[in-house]
Motif scaffolding. Structure first.
Motif, PDB file in Angstrom:
ATOM      1  N   GLY A 178      14.522   6.333  -6.463  1.00 14.23           N
ATOM      2  CA  GLY A 178      13.359   5.554  -6.834  1.00 14.23           C
ATOM      3  C   GLY A 178      12.096   5.991  -6.120  1.00 14.23           C
ATOM      4  O   GLY A 178      12.135   6.425  -4.973  1.00 14.23           O
ATOM      5  N   VAL A 179      10.994   5.921  -6.831  1.00 11.43           N
ATOM      6  CA  VAL A 179       9.658   6.133  -6.262  1.00 11.43           C
ATOM      7  C   VAL A 179       8.899   4.848  -6.568  1.00 11.43           C
ATOM      8  O   VAL A 179       8.805   4.431  -7.727  1.00 11.43           O
ATOM      9  N   TYR A 180       8.380   4.215  -5.511  1.00 13.85           N
ATOM     10  CA  TYR A 180       7.808   2.879  -5.630  1.00 13.85           C
ATOM     11  C   TYR A 180       6.340   2.887  -5.211  1.00 13.85           C
ATOM     12  O   TYR A 180       6.030   2.864  -4.028  1.00 13.85           O
ATOM     13  N   PRO A 181       5.430   2.908  -6.181  1.00 15.10           N
ATOM     14  CA  PRO A 181       3.998   2.871  -5.863  1.00 15.10           C
ATOM     15  C   PRO A 181       3.554   1.449  -5.503  1.00 15.10           C
ATOM     16  O   PRO A 181       4.307   0.482  -5.670  1.00 15.10           O
ATOM     17  N   GLN A 182       2.326   1.354  -5.045  1.00 11.61           N
ATOM     18  CA  GLN A 182       1.722   0.068  -4.713  1.00 11.61           C
ATOM     19  C   GLN A 182       1.956  -0.933  -5.843  1.00 11.61           C
ATOM     20  O   GLN A 182       1.811  -0.605  -7.022  1.00 11.61           O
ATOM     21  N   GLY A 183       2.372  -2.139  -5.470  1.00 13.09           N
ATOM     22  CA  GLY A 183       2.631  -3.186  -6.454  1.00 13.09           C
ATOM     23  C   GLY A 183       4.075  -3.266  -6.914  1.00 13.09           C
ATOM     24  O   GLY A 183       4.435  -4.183  -7.649  1.00 13.09           O
ATOM     25  N   GLU A 226       0.850  -1.196   0.000  1.00 14.77           N
ATOM     26  CA  GLU A 226       0.000   0.000   0.000  1.00 14.77           C
ATOM     27  C   GLU A 226       0.881   1.239   0.000  1.00 14.77           C
ATOM     28  O   GLU A 226       1.981   1.222   0.535  1.00 14.77           O
ATOM     29  N   GLY A 227       0.367   2.334  -0.560  1.00 16.71           N
ATOM     30  CA  GLY A 227       1.065   3.614  -0.538  1.00 16.71           C
ATOM     31  C   GLY A 227       2.146   3.711  -1.594  1.00 16.71           C
ATOM     32  O   GLY A 227       2.268   2.863  -2.483  1.00 16.71           O
ATOM     33  N   THR A 228       2.964   4.761  -1.466  1.00 15.98           N
ATOM     34  CA  THR A 228       4.077   5.007  -2.383  1.00 15.98           C
ATOM     35  C   THR A 228       5.305   5.375  -1.566  1.00 15.98           C
ATOM     36  O   THR A 228       5.292   6.355  -0.816  1.00 15.98           O
ATOM     37  N   LEU A 229       6.373   4.600  -1.715  1.00 18.56           N
ATOM     38  CA  LEU A 229       7.627   4.825  -1.009  1.00 18.56           C
ATOM     39  C   LEU A 229       8.544   5.688  -1.865  1.00 18.56           C
ATOM     40  O   LEU A 229       8.793   5.372  -3.032  1.00 18.56           O
ATOM     41  N   SER A 230       9.058   6.767  -1.275  1.00 14.82           N
ATOM     42  CA  SER A 230      10.084   7.590  -1.923  1.00 14.82           C
ATOM     43  C   SER A 230      11.413   7.220  -1.283  1.00 14.82           C
ATOM     44  O   SER A 230      11.559   7.288  -0.055  1.00 14.82           O
ATOM     45  N   HIS A 231      12.381   6.820  -2.091  1.00 12.70           N
ATOM     46  CA  HIS A 231      13.648   6.268  -1.615  1.00 12.70           C
ATOM     47  C   HIS A 231      14.767   7.220  -2.020  1.00 12.70           C
ATOM     48  O   HIS A 231      14.811   7.672  -3.161  1.00 12.70           O
ATOM     49  N   VAL A 289      23.968   3.605   2.233  1.00  9.58           N
ATOM     50  CA  VAL A 289      23.116   4.323   3.188  1.00  9.58           C
ATOM     51  C   VAL A 289      21.942   4.931   2.422  1.00  9.58           C
ATOM     52  O   VAL A 289      22.118   5.483   1.333  1.00  9.58           O
ATOM     53  N   HIS A 290      20.751   4.821   3.000  1.00  4.29           N
ATOM     54  CA  HIS A 290      19.544   5.310   2.328  1.00  4.29           C
ATOM     55  C   HIS A 290      18.463   5.625   3.355  1.00  4.29           C
ATOM     56  O   HIS A 290      18.604   5.326   4.541  1.00  4.29           O
ATOM     57  N   ILE A 291      17.383   6.216   2.860  1.00  2.00           N
ATOM     58  CA  ILE A 291      16.215   6.500   3.681  1.00  2.00           C
ATOM     59  C   ILE A 291      14.972   6.260   2.823  1.00  2.00           C
ATOM     60  O   ILE A 291      14.982   6.542   1.617  1.00  2.00           O
ATOM     61  N   GLY A 292      13.948   5.724   3.435  1.00  2.00           N
ATOM     62  CA  GLY A 292      12.648   5.589   2.786  1.00  2.00           C
ATOM     63  C   GLY A 292      11.704   6.590   3.426  1.00  2.00           C
ATOM     64  O   GLY A 292      11.640   6.692   4.652  1.00  2.00           O
ATOM     65  N   ARG A 293      10.976   7.342   2.596  1.00  4.54           N
ATOM     66  CA  ARG A 293      10.094   8.387   3.117  1.00  4.54           C
ATOM     67  C   ARG A 293       8.690   8.231   2.554  1.00  4.54           C
ATOM     68  O   ARG A 293       8.524   7.834   1.404  1.00  4.54           O
TER      69      ARG A 293
END
Length: 146
Positions: free
Chosen positions: A92-97, A78-83, A109-113
């Motif tokens: 990367g931007v990762y939408p549902q699916g 669910e949702g959209t992860l901005s990495h 090193v990274h962050i998911g928002r």
């Protein structure tokens, strides 16, 4: 389809038979309020631990800066992860699916928002050395966001 993909991830864990925690680092950035994780399945094979977790990131929150001691594979339920990577650039931007793969090591090193208005729910498969935490906290690399 979501059931089939979740089953595939679960089957991968069984066949081999993310929120963020671990050792702190000076000036580490913890996950935002309300970020949660629960273990769905765990199996150790030799010196490797396979852990399937469900991670929830509320709107406006993030994982904190971190890296993993082993590769990570995730599916966005669910949702959209901005990495974002350590250069502060979106990698990367990762939408549902969507599927996400994160390489291991302190050089990654990274962050998911969650920049959206609905919660992000991720199914995450961690492939870690025995005894390793889910992630290692890292300081903000100089980005204007947490």
């Amino acid at each position: 389809m979501r059931f089939a993909l979740r089953s595939a991830v679960t089957a991968a864990v069984a066949a081999a038979t993310f929120f963020v925690g671990g050792a702190g680092t000076a000036q580490a950035t913890p996950p935002g309020p309300g970020v949660t994780g629960r273990v769905i399945s765990q199996k150790t094979v030799g010196g490797t631990v396979y852990i399937l977790r469900e991670i929830t990131i509320p709107p406006g929150q993030g994982t904190g800066w971190h890296y993993h001691d082993g590769p990570l594979y995730a599916f966005v339920q669910e949702g959209t992860l901005s990495h974002f990577d350590s250069s502060c650039a979106s990698d990367g931007v990762y939408p549902q699916g969507s599927f996400i793969e994160e390489p291991a090591g302190p050089g990654n090193v990274h962050i998911g928002r969650n920049l959206g208005d609905t919660a992000i729910v991720l199914d995450v498969l961690y492939v870690l050395p025995h005894g390793a935490p889910f992630s290692q906290d890292a300081p903000n690399p100089g980005c204007p966001f947490q």
